[in-house]
Write a protein that holds these residues in place. Structure first.
Motif: not given
Length: 128
Positions: A2-12, A107-116
């Motif tokens: 959950n923390l990793a998702l919030w961090i990635v979400t916040g950065l995006l 592609v990096l943004y695709i991967v991060l958004a797909a992770f979220v």
């Protein structure tokens, strides 16, 4: 997780709020002047660039506010999915323009958004 998702979400959210906001308020010629990575705007009209920026701003808001306010939190993975689709379009534009180096960032943004999207639709869903 959950923390990793919030961090990635916040950065995006920050990246798309700033990037999209810039596209909304600046003329396409000014965006193109930022350098070679911004020359993609030459393939689009001014209104299209502003529309892309508006979609990015809306996605940034959709990544954070629904979960933070606990109002329709299902919008979070939907916003992330929208970003995946938007960035696939960006990657296709880069491919068409033979800008493979810059496409790596897309592609990096695709991967991060797909992770979220995956995390919020699946194991760390806000819907109980």
């Amino acid at each position: 997780m959950n923390l990793a998702l919030w961090i990635v979400t916040g950065l995006l959210a920050v990246a798309y709020l700033l990037g999209g906001g810039g596209k909304v308020v600046m003329a396409k010629e000014k965006i193109a002047a930022f350098g070679p990575s911004s020359r993609w705007v030459d393939d689009f009209g001014g209104g299209s660039v502003k529309a892309i920026g508006a979609l990015e701003v809306l996605a940034a808001v959709g990544l954070i506010l629904p979960a933070a306010l606990d109002i329709a939190p299902v919008l979070v993975p939907l916003a992330a999915t929208g970003l995946v689709l938007l960035m696939i379009g960006a990657a296709i534009t880069r491919l068409r323009r033979h800008e493979l180096t810059f496409m790596a960032v897309d592609v990096l943004y695709i991967v991060l958004a797909a992770f979220v999207a995956w995390g919020r639709f699946g194991p760390e869903s806000f819907v109980h």
